[in-house]
Design an enzyme around this catalytic site. Structure first.
Site, PDB file in Angstrom:
ATOM      1  N   ARG A  36      13.016  -3.537   5.168  1.00  0.00           N
ATOM      2  CA  ARG A  36      12.385  -2.585   6.096  1.00  0.00           C
ATOM      3  C   ARG A  36      12.965  -2.698   7.501  1.00  0.00           C
ATOM      4  NH1 ARG A  36       5.912  -2.384   4.630  1.00  0.00           N
ATOM      5  NH2 ARG A  36       6.101  -0.719   3.085  1.00  0.00           N
ATOM      6  N   LYS A 193      -2.271  -0.901 -13.163  1.00  0.00           N
ATOM      7  CA  LYS A 193      -3.435  -0.097 -13.554  1.00  0.00           C
ATOM      8  C   LYS A 193      -3.198   1.403 -13.490  1.00  0.00           C
ATOM      9  CE  LYS A 193      -7.139  -3.173 -12.225  1.00  0.00           C
ATOM     10  NZ  LYS A 193      -8.207  -3.355 -11.235  1.00  0.00           N
ATOM     11  N   GLY A 346       6.387  -1.454  -3.157  1.00  0.00           N
ATOM     12  CA  GLY A 346       6.669  -2.853  -2.804  1.00  0.00           C
ATOM     13  C   GLY A 346       7.300  -3.668  -3.921  1.00  0.00           C
ATOM     14  N   GLY A 369       2.281   2.628  -0.199  1.00  0.00           N
ATOM     15  CA  GLY A 369       1.199   3.614  -0.285  1.00  0.00           C
ATOM     16  C   GLY A 369       1.644   4.994   0.188  1.00  0.00           C
TER      17      GLY A 369
HETATM   18  C1  3PG Z   1       2.681  -0.909   3.587  1.00  0.00           C
HETATM   19  O1  3PG Z   1       3.097  -2.067   3.440  1.00  0.00           O
HETATM   20  O2  3PG Z   1       2.471  -0.137   2.616  1.00  0.00           O
HETATM   21  C2  3PG Z   1       2.551  -0.372   4.984  1.00  0.00           C
HETATM   22  O3  3PG Z   1       3.107  -1.234   5.920  1.00  0.00           O
HETATM   23  C3  3PG Z   1       1.113  -0.070   5.308  1.00  0.00           C
HETATM   24  O4  3PG Z   1       0.377  -1.261   5.391  1.00  0.00           O
HETATM   25  P1  3PG Z   1      -1.224  -1.228   5.231  1.00  0.00           P
HETATM   26  O5  3PG Z   1      -1.494  -0.891   3.788  1.00  0.00           O
HETATM   27  O6  3PG Z   1      -1.686  -2.580   5.629  1.00  0.00           O
HETATM   28  O7  3PG Z   1      -1.733  -0.133   6.121  1.00  0.00           O
END
Ligand code: 3PG
Length: 397
Positions: A36, A193, A346, A369
């Protein structure tokens, strides 16, 4: 998409505040993946070269607001940025009420989530942030699904708010794959899931030609087809949904492909013994931890013929050697494919790094997300705010 673009603005001599997503995994004070951070370099270098004074802003983890906690400090990120940019990037601890840049063309502001009001998108906090700059650049695609002061609120108050190159590239690559994909389109969705990826599966089943489901998600589909999954993780209350998705795919002439053979073990550990089984042969006491050799062969051949490939989620417990063959084979097949490939999430990024295939995948999203929300067709609040800002500007001029 109508957003002002940083690359179209006059940056010379301007104080620019760039919101990046520098939320990287850190273990014992050491960054375990800097993907990142590296993704932000073109944006930063562009701004520096254009003669701007650059302030970088990011969150790291989920600290309790209003408190400093060393484990969530961006200090290791400042150090890595200094190395990658070959120039000093000092970390500014206390910045919200103003600070001096001194002789530094670039600084990193300490974790924005230490500030009270960030998560709830406090307008007070957003206004304070906005006062620091002439131009606010939202470049953190990976945090654009969060409505927070540093991702959304500030956009309304900064003199100018625009999108950075990384965010624009992400949006363009994902839009291309969703709106104008070359066919056949193949998606591989893994992870534990169905419930966390139901919206994604719903969207994909309407668009792709083949949807391969792996990981714990596959177990629910296998169970929906009437097989026993032993003691594997699966979601009995989502069996109807899994059946419905398979029918929807069939009606469109598409298919949901679940594993026909799997790797099982009694438990998940480094030394647990594993065996390959047809899905009709899984014993009551066994757990499924990977896709099997026949499935690998089949999926690799489907990926080879695809013109567009989307990959999200490992298909097995790849952190353990004996359950890693499926994810490794998928990573290699996606990398070797001649089709346009895109991957995100991730765990997927971790697999891509482990199997060293990053430079052979056409587009790797920095989002977790945010990547999923975008593919699900949801409007990302930070992007909506940037579009609103651009529309307002257009009216004025
Ligand atoms: C992530 O890792 O998906 C982003 O950095 C957002 O992080 P968060 O889910 O803690 O808002």
């Amino acid at each position: 998409m109508r957003m002002l673009a940083m690359s179209d603005l006059q940056l010379k001599g301007k104080r620019i505040l760039i919101r990046e997503d520098l939320n990287v995994p850190i273990k014992n004070g050491k960054i375990t993946s800097d993907a990142r951070i590296r993704a932000t370099l073109p944006t930063i270098q562009f701004a520096l070269k254009a003669g701007a004074s650059v302030m970088l802003m990011s969150h790291l983890g989920r600290p309790e607001e209003g408190h400093y906690e060393a484990q969530f400090s961006l200090a290791p990120v400042a150090e890595r940025l200094s190395t990658l940019l070959e120039q000093d990037v000092p970390l500014i601890q206390s910045w919200i009420n103003g600070f001096a840049m001194e002789a530094h063309p670039i600084v990193l502001l300490e974790n924005v989530r230490f500030l009270t009001g960030e998560k709830e998108n406090s307008s007070d906090l957003a206004q304070k942030m906005a006062r620091l700059c002439d131009i606010f650049v939202m470049d953190a695609f990976a945090t654009s699904h969060r409505t927070e002061a540093s991702t959304c609120g500030i956009i309304d108050y900064a003199p100018t708010s625009c999108a950075g190159p990384l965010l624009i590239n992400e949006v363009e690559a994902l839009t291309k794959i969703m709106n104008h994909p070359k066919r056949p389109v193949v998606a591989i969705v893994g992870g534990s899931k169905v419930s966390t990826k139901l919206n994604l599966l719903e969207t994909l089943v309407q668009q792709v030609d083949s949807l391969m489901v792996g990981g714990g998600i596959a177990n629910t589909f296998i169970a929906a087809e009437g097989y026993t999954v032993g003691k594997s993780l699966y979601e009995p209350d989502l069996i109807d949904e899994a059946e419905r998705l398979m029918v929807t795919a069939k009606k469109r002439g598409a298919e949901i492909i679940y594993p026909t053979d799997v790797i099982v073990a009694e438990r998940l550990s480094e030394d647990s013994e594993s065996s390959a089984r047809l899905i009709s042969q899984v014993d009551d006491g066994e757990k499924i931890y990977d896709i099997g050799p026949d499935t690998i062969k089949h999926w690799v051949s489907v990926i080879k013929k695809a013109k567009t490939i989307l990959w999200n989620g490992p298909v097995g417990a790849f952190e353990f050697e004996q359950f890693s063959k499926g994810t490794r084979a998928i990573a290699k097949a996606v990398a070797d494919s001649n089709g346009f490939s895109i991957a995100g999430g991730g765990d997927t990024l971790a697999a891509i790094e482990i199997y060293d295939v990053a430079n052979k995948i056409d587009y790797i999203s920095t989002g977790g997300g945010a990547f999923l929300s975008f593919l699900e067709g949801k409007q990302l609040p930070a992007i909506a705010a940037l579009e609103k800002f651009a529309a307002k500007q257009e009216k004025v001029t």
